[in-house]
Design an enzyme around this catalytic site. Structure first.
Site, PDB file in Angstrom:
ATOM      1  N   ASP A  58       0.859  -1.181   0.000  1.00  0.00           N
ATOM      2  CA  ASP A  58       0.000   0.000   0.000  1.00  0.00           C
ATOM      3  C   ASP A  58       0.898   1.234   0.000  1.00  0.00           C
ATOM      4  O   ASP A  58       2.106   1.129   0.227  1.00  0.00           O
ATOM      5  CB  ASP A  58      -0.891  -0.030   1.244  1.00  0.00           C
ATOM      6  CG  ASP A  58      -1.881   1.117   1.278  1.00  0.00           C
ATOM      7  OD1 ASP A  58      -2.366   1.510   0.204  1.00  0.00           O
ATOM      8  OD2 ASP A  58      -2.163   1.628   2.375  1.00  0.00           O
ATOM      9  N   ASP A 112      -1.280  -1.220   6.276  1.00  0.00           N
ATOM     10  CA  ASP A 112      -1.571  -0.809   7.656  1.00  0.00           C
ATOM     11  C   ASP A 112      -3.025  -0.488   7.913  1.00  0.00           C
ATOM     12  O   ASP A 112      -3.407  -0.210   9.045  1.00  0.00           O
ATOM     13  CB  ASP A 112      -0.723   0.411   8.023  1.00  0.00           C
ATOM     14  CG  ASP A 112      -1.117   1.660   7.234  1.00  0.00           C
ATOM     15  OD1 ASP A 112      -1.750   1.508   6.174  1.00  0.00           O
ATOM     16  OD2 ASP A 112      -0.796   2.777   7.670  1.00  0.00           O
ATOM     17  N   ASP A 116      -6.534  -3.074   3.862  1.00  0.00           N
ATOM     18  CA  ASP A 116      -5.419  -3.943   3.494  1.00  0.00           C
ATOM     19  C   ASP A 116      -5.565  -5.362   4.042  1.00  0.00           C
ATOM     20  O   ASP A 116      -4.804  -6.253   3.661  1.00  0.00           O
ATOM     21  CB  ASP A 116      -4.093  -3.356   3.997  1.00  0.00           C
ATOM     22  CG  ASP A 116      -3.768  -2.020   3.351  1.00  0.00           C
ATOM     23  OD1 ASP A 116      -4.010  -1.883   2.141  1.00  0.00           O
ATOM     24  OD2 ASP A 116      -3.290  -1.110   4.053  1.00  0.00           O
ATOM     25  N   ASN A 120      24.042 -39.042   8.574  1.00  0.00           N
ATOM     26  CA  ASN A 120      23.155 -40.151   8.914  1.00  0.00           C
ATOM     27  C   ASN A 120      23.108 -41.208   7.827  1.00  0.00           C
ATOM     28  O   ASN A 120      22.996 -42.393   8.118  1.00  0.00           O
ATOM     29  CB  ASN A 120      21.737 -39.629   9.206  1.00  0.00           C
ATOM     30  CG  ASN A 120      21.627 -39.037  10.590  1.00  0.00           C
ATOM     31  OD1 ASN A 120      21.662 -39.752  11.578  1.00  0.00           O
ATOM     32  ND2 ASN A 120      21.511 -37.709  10.665  1.00  0.00           N
TER      33      ASN A 120
END
Length: 417
Positions: A35, A308, A312, A373
């Protein structure tokens, strides 16, 4: 363990990770949608002008704007705060602005929504005079106004007056100012509740121009993101002229721009293709923001969204990783995976590096664990037959532990550096 350590490192850089798994998407992000207001621009909006239609300062426009912003009970955005602050600053010098909250009381309000893009309050003074005051985006306000206060008279809103209004608004937009219009209506039915149907036949009074400058750190942060392979796209509800001006100020080239009306007409397949080459989307509704984010994800991108505001929230939820601003709305912070508590997009650029460093450590640890391993298990199995082989297997396992410990120690040193 690596994800947890990475989250701690990012918290020191003002990025609070709410969801540990989002760090993996964070590190893989190649497109950032953001934004504009409060993210690229500063958190404080300043009311520069309150003008009549001819462009002259008019205290009545500020007075009516205050009555609208003060008495509305919804979320007061940065523009509402700027209007209230400006009115209180000028109250001592101008008696027309004195004690407005005591002279008037609210009868009703019609809340803001993103399709109408305007908000109305109905107020009444002590003498019983009732009026509806509406403020909102200029195009949407013109659609409900039939008259205008022009040259100190109320006149029909003709095409010539409309052209003059839009010329003034365009000039302000090109200078980076956000503009909203103010209208009022006195011919109201005497009822307790009002609806959107009453927003008609209104008298346009003038407009308010707000300055919303970009943050000083925005240009550097955009360059840093580009260097890390992250493409930035702007998704905003503001109009295209204001957005182009802000992009120019932060050094962002706009090669292609689409409006919300263009997005509305596109099919999903068409939007997927257009989103790839479009830098800026303007005048978007909340659902359209989320739709653009989803289109970019459909193209195979790992998409982050930074915002914010209430509008949004859908895009924050639709993105692979959502970045909410710490000073934003509660719903935005609730929808985001990461909360940027300071620095905004500059904190995000730093956190991108940390998230990718975390993912490299995970890959290194997985590689060495798998390597040791895959060799150590068969050797240990043979250890049942031969004590010498068993001893070698134990030594090999010790090397595995030491190597992983060294990698973790190296990670800590890098973070401190």
């Amino acid at each position: 363990t690596c994800l947890a350590k990475g989250a701690v490192s990012m918290s020191r850089k003002k990025a609070i990770v709410k969801n540990l798994n989002s760090i993996q998407n964070f590190g893989a992000m190649d497109v950032l949608c953001t934004d504009k207001t409060g993210t690229l621009t500063q958190d404080k909006v300043v009311l520069e002008y309150h003008m009549d239609i001819a462009g002259k300062e008019d205290i009545r426009v500020l007075r009516h704007a205050y009555l609208n912003s003060y008495f509305q009970t919804g979320y007061k955005n940065l523009m509402d705060v700027a209007i209230i602050d400006r009115t209180e600053e000028e109250e001592a010098a101008n008696p027309q602005l004195a004690d407005l909250s005591e002279i008037y009381h609210k009868v009703d309000e019609i809340p803001f929504d993103f399709s109408r893009r305007r908000l109305s309050t109905v107020v009444e003074d002590k003498n019983g005079k009732r009026q509806m005051i509406t403020k909102g985006a200029v195009d949407e306000m013109l659609s409900v106004c039939s008259f205008a206060e022009y040259k100190e008279q109320i006149q029909p809103l003709t095409d010539d007056i409309r052209k003059e209004i839009m010329a003034t608004v365009d000039s302000l937009n090109e200078n980076g100012m956000r503009v909203i219009a103010i209208a009022q209506k006195e011919a109201l039915p005497t009822v307790d509740t009002y609806s959107v149907r009453d927003e008609g036949e209104m008298v346009l009074m003038g407009y308010l121009a707000f300055l919303d400058p970009p943050k000083k750190s925005t240009a550097d942060a955009l360059r840093a993101l580009k260097e890390h392979g992250v493409t930035t796209k702007i998704l905003t509800g503001d109009n295209d002229r204001v957005t182009r001006c802000i992009c120019k100020q932060v050094g962002m080239k706009v090669s292609n721009l689409l409006l919300g009306s263009d997005v509305e007409r596109m099919s999903d397949d068409e939007l997927i293709q257009a989103a790839e080459t479009t830098d800026v989307f303007a005048k978007l509704s909340p659902d359209q923001k989320a739709r653009v984010v989803s289109a970019l994800r459909s193209n195979g991108h790992t998409v982050g969204f930074m915002g914010d505001g209430i509008n949004d929230a859908p895009a924050l939820a639709a993105a692979d990783v959502g970045f909410a601003m710490g000073g934003g709305t509660d719903i935005a912070m609730e929808s985001g995976d990461v909360v940027l508590v300071g620095g905004g997009i500059s904190a995000l650029a730093t956190a991108v590096q940390l998230s990718r460093a975390t993912m490299r450590k995970i890959k290194q640890n997985l590689f060495w664990a798998f390597f040791y391993n895959i060799i150590g298990i068969p050797v240990a199995a043979l250890g049942f037959l031969d004590p010498i082989i068993a001893g070698a297997a134990m030594a090999f396992s010790s090397v595995s532990v030491v190597t992983n410990s060294m990698l973790l120690k190296k990670s800590r040193l890098e973070r401190r550096g």
